[in-house]
Design an enzyme around this catalytic site. Structure first.
Site, PDB file in Angstrom:
ATOM      1  N   ASP A 111       1.697 -12.194  24.546  1.00 55.72           N
ATOM      2  CA  ASP A 111       1.277 -11.243  23.517  1.00 55.72           C
ATOM      3  C   ASP A 111       2.362 -10.942  22.488  1.00 55.72           C
ATOM      4  O   ASP A 111       3.524 -11.310  22.666  1.00 55.72           O
ATOM      5  CB  ASP A 111       0.798  -9.933  24.179  1.00 55.72           C
ATOM      6  N   ASP A 165      -1.828   1.488  33.390  1.00 60.09           N
ATOM      7  CA  ASP A 165      -3.292   1.630  33.358  1.00 60.09           C
ATOM      8  C   ASP A 165      -4.002   0.371  33.867  1.00 60.09           C
ATOM      9  O   ASP A 165      -5.202   0.221  33.705  1.00 60.09           O
ATOM     10  CB  ASP A 165      -3.759   1.970  31.930  1.00 60.09           C
ATOM     11  N   HIS A 216      -3.400  -2.783  32.848  1.00 67.07           N
ATOM     12  CA  HIS A 216      -3.571  -3.894  31.903  1.00 67.07           C
ATOM     13  C   HIS A 216      -2.728  -5.098  32.304  1.00 67.07           C
ATOM     14  O   HIS A 216      -1.691  -4.956  32.941  1.00 67.07           O
ATOM     15  CB  HIS A 216      -3.284  -3.465  30.450  1.00 67.07           C
ATOM     16  N   GLU A 238      -6.361  -4.109  27.677  1.00 67.92           N
ATOM     17  CA  GLU A 238      -6.445  -2.733  28.130  1.00 67.92           C
ATOM     18  C   GLU A 238      -7.748  -2.516  28.910  1.00 67.92           C
ATOM     19  O   GLU A 238      -8.671  -3.341  28.834  1.00 67.92           O
ATOM     20  CB  GLU A 238      -6.405  -1.795  26.913  1.00 67.92           C
TER      21      GLU A 238
HETATM   22  C1  F6R Z   1       4.195  -7.885  28.251  1.00 67.67           C
HETATM   23  C2  F6R Z   1       2.861  -7.604  28.785  1.00 67.67           C
HETATM   24  C3  F6R Z   1       2.544  -6.309  29.433  1.00 67.67           C
HETATM   25  C4  F6R Z   1       3.637  -5.821  30.400  1.00 67.67           C
HETATM   26  C5  F6R Z   1       3.239  -4.482  30.992  1.00 67.67           C
HETATM   27  C6  F6R Z   1       4.329  -3.932  31.902  1.00 67.67           C
HETATM   28  O1  F6R Z   1       4.257  -9.166  27.682  1.00 67.67           O
HETATM   29  O2  F6R Z   1       2.016  -8.412  28.648  1.00 67.67           O
HETATM   30  O3  F6R Z   1       1.341  -6.446  30.149  1.00 67.67           O
HETATM   31  O4  F6R Z   1       3.818  -6.765  31.399  1.00 67.67           O
HETATM   32  O5  F6R Z   1       2.990  -3.575  29.969  1.00 67.67           O
HETATM   33  O6  F6R Z   1       5.460  -3.646  31.160  1.00 67.67           O
HETATM   34  P1  F6R Z   1       6.851  -3.292  31.864  1.00 67.67           P
HETATM   35  O7  F6R Z   1       7.276  -4.517  32.588  1.00 67.67           O
HETATM   36  O8  F6R Z   1       7.776  -2.959  30.748  1.00 67.67           O
HETATM   37  O9  F6R Z   1       6.563  -2.154  32.776  1.00 67.67           O
END
Ligand code: F6R
Length: 269
Positions: free
Chosen positions: A67, A136, A138, A143
């Site tokens: 992403d 959440d 995701h 989301e």
């Molecule tokens: C990042 C991504 C997100 C993160 C998620 C957890 O490329 O796709 O899904 O993996 O938001 O983020 P952290 O690791 O910072 O808790």
């Protein structure tokens, strides 16, 4: 779904690193799906260490990131393109032309997303997709209530994810873009092997819902219950809400001898 519960984030990251190293050595032209955020950092550090000591070669590896923020240029310090260079690509010998990340400044986002999907297919599909998990539930930036069949597209972040990610924008919530380009859940599900990492107490509910909750678009990661080869690596804190914690540990500790090496965790397809 294989659930691996290890005492700490460090132990979990080492386990993931062990799998990645084994699979890259076995298939030097492997196609990796990569993630950003805090979770994969120790894994990237470990892979960098192995490149530096000469025991790992990325010269034939290709990568696709999950992403990117819309409207943010790859040179912006909070962009995921910048993150990947700073934390991984600049420290290994992967060829820049073999690293793909959605382009946040694309003029025509739907076309760009279609091209990204085509490129993944043309390269032969993702062998191992690394995932973190949002508080959440995701994955990527899919989301809650994202279609479980979705493909790469634009998404609007939830307020919670914006707050969670403000730390990458000097704590300024208003600076976090509201829109992102993300691989879809359907795209992620086509990866041959998915490895999801979840560490820390703030991930405990999302991990519980992912592994033991009903399969629902309200918890996008729960779709992994239907993936042929999904490995969930968590630390004790992230595992703290699991009802069947003892069972997962029992299964892991009683694997038949032939299932104990990282080779068993390489993509099987
Ligand atoms: C990042 C991504 C997100 C993160 C998620 C957890 O490329 O796709 O899904 O993996 O938001 O983020 P952290 O690791 O910072 O808790």
């Amino acid at each position: 779904m294989e659930v691996i519960i290890l005492p700490t984030k460090e132990a979990g990251s080492n386990k993931a690193a062990e799998i990645f190293k084994y699979c890259i050595r076995k298939n030097p032209s492997i196609i990796l799906g990569l993630a950003t955020g805090s979770t994969p950092l120790p894994l990237y550090e470990s892979l960098i260490q192995n490149y530096t000591d000469g025991s790992l070669d990325f010269s034939q590896v290709t990568s696709f990131n999950l992403d990117e923020y819309v409207g943010v240029s790859p040179n912006h310090q909070a962009s995921y393109a910048y993150f990947m260079k700073e934390n991984f690509f600049n420290h290994i010998n992967i060829k820049p032309e073999n690293t793909f990340i959605p382009y946040g400044k694309a003029k025509n986002i739907p076309d760009h997303c279609k091209d990204y999907e085509t490129l993944i297919k043309d390269k032969g599909g993702i062998d191992i997709q690394l995932l973190g998990i949002g508080t959440d539930g995701h994955i990527g930036f899919n989301e809650p209530t994202s279609s479980l069949a979705s493909r790469t597209r634009i998404k609007t972040l939830t307020r919670q994810t914006i707050e969670d990610n403000a730390r990458f924008f000097d704590g300024k919530i208003d600076d976090v873009p509201k829109h992102v380009i993300t691989m879809g859940i359907g795209t992620i599900m086509e990866s041959k092997h998915v490895i999801l990492l979840g560490f820390g107490k703030n991930k405990a509910q999302a991990i519980k819902d992912t592994i033991e909750g009903p399969l629902t678009a309200s918890i996008p990661a729960s779709i992994l219950q239907t993936h042929e080869q999904a490995t969930i690596i968590v630390d004790e804190e992230a595992a703290s809400k699991l009802d069947r914690c003892d069972y997962y540990k029992w299964v892991y500790n009683n694997r038949p001898a032939w299932q104990r090496g990282p080779e068993d965790l390489c993509p099987k397809k």
